[in-house]
Design a protein around this motif. Sequence first.
Motif, PDB file in Angstrom:
ATOM      1  N   ARG A  84       0.808  -1.223   0.000  1.00  0.00           N
ATOM      2  CA  ARG A  84       0.000   0.000   0.000  1.00  0.00           C
ATOM      3  C   ARG A  84       0.840   1.272   0.000  1.00  0.00           C
ATOM      4  O   ARG A  84       0.650   2.158   0.834  1.00  0.00           O
ATOM      5  N   LEU A  85       1.786   1.343  -0.924  1.00  0.00           N
ATOM      6  CA  LEU A  85       2.580   2.561  -1.054  1.00  0.00           C
ATOM      7  C   LEU A  85       1.816   3.543  -1.932  1.00  0.00           C
ATOM      8  O   LEU A  85       0.997   3.134  -2.756  1.00  0.00           O
ATOM      9  N   LEU A  86       2.087   4.825  -1.739  1.00  0.00           N
ATOM     10  CA  LEU A  86       1.448   5.818  -2.595  1.00  0.00           C
ATOM     11  C   LEU A  86       2.207   5.819  -3.919  1.00  0.00           C
ATOM     12  O   LEU A  86       3.400   6.131  -3.946  1.00  0.00           O
ATOM     13  N   PRO A  87       1.544   5.469  -5.030  1.00  0.00           N
ATOM     14  CA  PRO A  87       2.273   5.293  -6.301  1.00  0.00           C
ATOM     15  C   PRO A  87       2.907   6.572  -6.811  1.00  0.00           C
ATOM     16  O   PRO A  87       3.827   6.516  -7.611  1.00  0.00           O
ATOM     17  N   TRP A  88       2.397   7.731  -6.368  1.00  0.00           N
ATOM     18  CA  TRP A  88       2.916   9.001  -6.887  1.00  0.00           C
ATOM     19  C   TRP A  88       4.028   9.574  -6.018  1.00  0.00           C
ATOM     20  O   TRP A  88       4.453  10.699  -6.220  1.00  0.00           O
ATOM     21  N   LYS A  89       4.482   8.810  -5.029  1.00  0.00           N
ATOM     22  CA  LYS A  89       5.564   9.318  -4.188  1.00  0.00           C
ATOM     23  C   LYS A  89       6.776   8.407  -4.330  1.00  0.00           C
ATOM     24  O   LYS A  89       6.629   7.194  -4.472  1.00  0.00           O
ATOM     25  N   THR A  90       7.954   9.002  -4.230  1.00  0.00           N
ATOM     26  CA  THR A  90       9.162   8.188  -4.305  1.00  0.00           C
ATOM     27  C   THR A  90       9.261   7.338  -3.038  1.00  0.00           C
ATOM     28  O   THR A  90       8.541   7.572  -2.067  1.00  0.00           O
ATOM     29  N   TYR A 107      10.187   5.392  -7.880  1.00  0.00           N
ATOM     30  CA  TYR A 107       8.756   5.280  -7.590  1.00  0.00           C
ATOM     31  C   TYR A 107       8.418   3.811  -7.360  1.00  0.00           C
ATOM     32  O   TYR A 107       9.111   2.931  -7.892  1.00  0.00           O
ATOM     33  N   ASP A 113       9.783   9.429   0.027  1.00  0.00           N
ATOM     34  CA  ASP A 113       8.596  10.140   0.510  1.00  0.00           C
ATOM     35  C   ASP A 113       7.572   9.177   1.092  1.00  0.00           C
ATOM     36  O   ASP A 113       6.794   9.545   1.973  1.00  0.00           O
TER      37      ASP A 113
END
Lengths: 264, 262
Positions: B75-81, B121, B84
């Motif tokens: 569940r990582l935010l796909p738009w953050k490296t 990413y 981040d």
Amino acid sequence: MNRLRNLLPNTLSYLWSGWGALASLLLFCAVWELVGEYYGDLILPGPLEVIGQLKLMFNSGIAGPELIISGRRTLYGLSLALAVGSLLGMLAGFSMTTSMLARPLITLLLGMPPIAWLVLAMLWFGLGDATPVFTVFIACLPIVFAGAMQGTRTLDNHLKAVAQVYRLPWHMRLTDIYLPHLASYLFPAWITALGTSWKVVVMAELLSTSDGIGAALAVSRAQLDTSSTLAWVVAVLGVLLAIEYLLLEPIKRHLERWRVGVSQ
Amino acid sequence: MSALQIRNLQHKYALTEVLSNINLDLAAGETLALVGPSGCGKSTLLHIIAGLLIPSEALIKNDFRGTACMFQEPRLLPWKTAEDNITLGLKALHVPKLARRQQAQNIAKSLGLTADDLNKYPHELSGGMQSRIALGRALIIKPDLLLLDEPFSALDIGLKLELYRLLRQHITERGSSVLMITHDLMEAVRLADRIVMMIPEPGRLIGEFTLQQSHAERSETWIYQTTAKLMANDRIRIGFGLAEGSLNLTEHLHTQHSGCSI
């Protein structure tokens, strides 16, 4: 630093990808030229003649001011629609009830012909700037609203749970979770709205004002001047292409650089 | 003195009762594994403790300050490296950017991530790397309570063992409490101080097993033997549907360590 290093190759590869678009446009011009030669100048002047006419119009100072007038009206109506539509669409998307209430209204608004709004606007606002601005606003609003609402509704519940567990404050939920996801729904909606706004502003001006490109088109129609008419059309399309590919598309690419296969 | 006390927890989805009369304690510094077959309500219970769900009825006393959670998927935010993503919880705590970066680099080193990985990413990273980042995101906020919702179930055995080691190291250093759910008994034996068995329809706790061997002394042989012993236990066999029979459910788990010791 890494991002800076990637900027140059990304920009170059974006410009390089423009060759495809350019080839397609030139192919279209070739077909236009062919048809033009078959029907003759009176019915369909070729692209070179039209561009010559456009240059003449710019040099004599006719085209510039009219474009600016139409551009200003589009900008007002479109910016208002983008701001109001994005904000209200997002708010509607947060709640199941408001989304359900809004859905038939969007269908209704999308189905309403812009010309009907124009007639109403002429009755309400008279023959001034407000009429085209309002018509652009009301024609673009449902497109943007629907995009924003759809984007907000489709955010993955898993990511919402992450935001909740790590106690993200509301402004971080907005900037780090909702907006990046929303962008991929909002940008296509904004681009569609941009196209619609130019179409509508020209139509509104043709019927309701004495200046702007629409009014200039009405004049060239009265004079049966096909090459001027096409020159105006080319000017409008040129502005549209420039805004989309020089402004919106690069912003979209920058915001969506995290997607698979885009730019990086 | 336990830091998390749950009494008489019931939860219903519409008319279906999914959790019934749950009583659970978790002491500070303790690692508790909740085991049970799929669909027995383990995740629901964890989500209630994480504050993601409001139970229909319950008395919950939670003294833990910081809580972090690792889910089944990264569940990582796909738009953050990666960086981040790791520092998401720190940003929510208003830690300045420079300090966040420094801490991310420190934790990345201990997780086996390079500086280059931190700039990528999520889609550019393998599943294993993504899990490390999810673990980093949970550990970086130095939580008092770490909730694990089977985060290692999809990983290969080598990576699993490595992440277990990192996790245990963190628990030992920080003294965090861990509540983990799993359907893998061996994982529970490897990591937990206490194992609680759960059965479905509706989700209930039916027994607990205290593992008295210290973590430093848990050898692979001990882990295999203990898992085998547990697998032979009636409650576990019936709970996982490996044996026929009924369980005596009159006994409630009010007091800590009331079950069998191994």
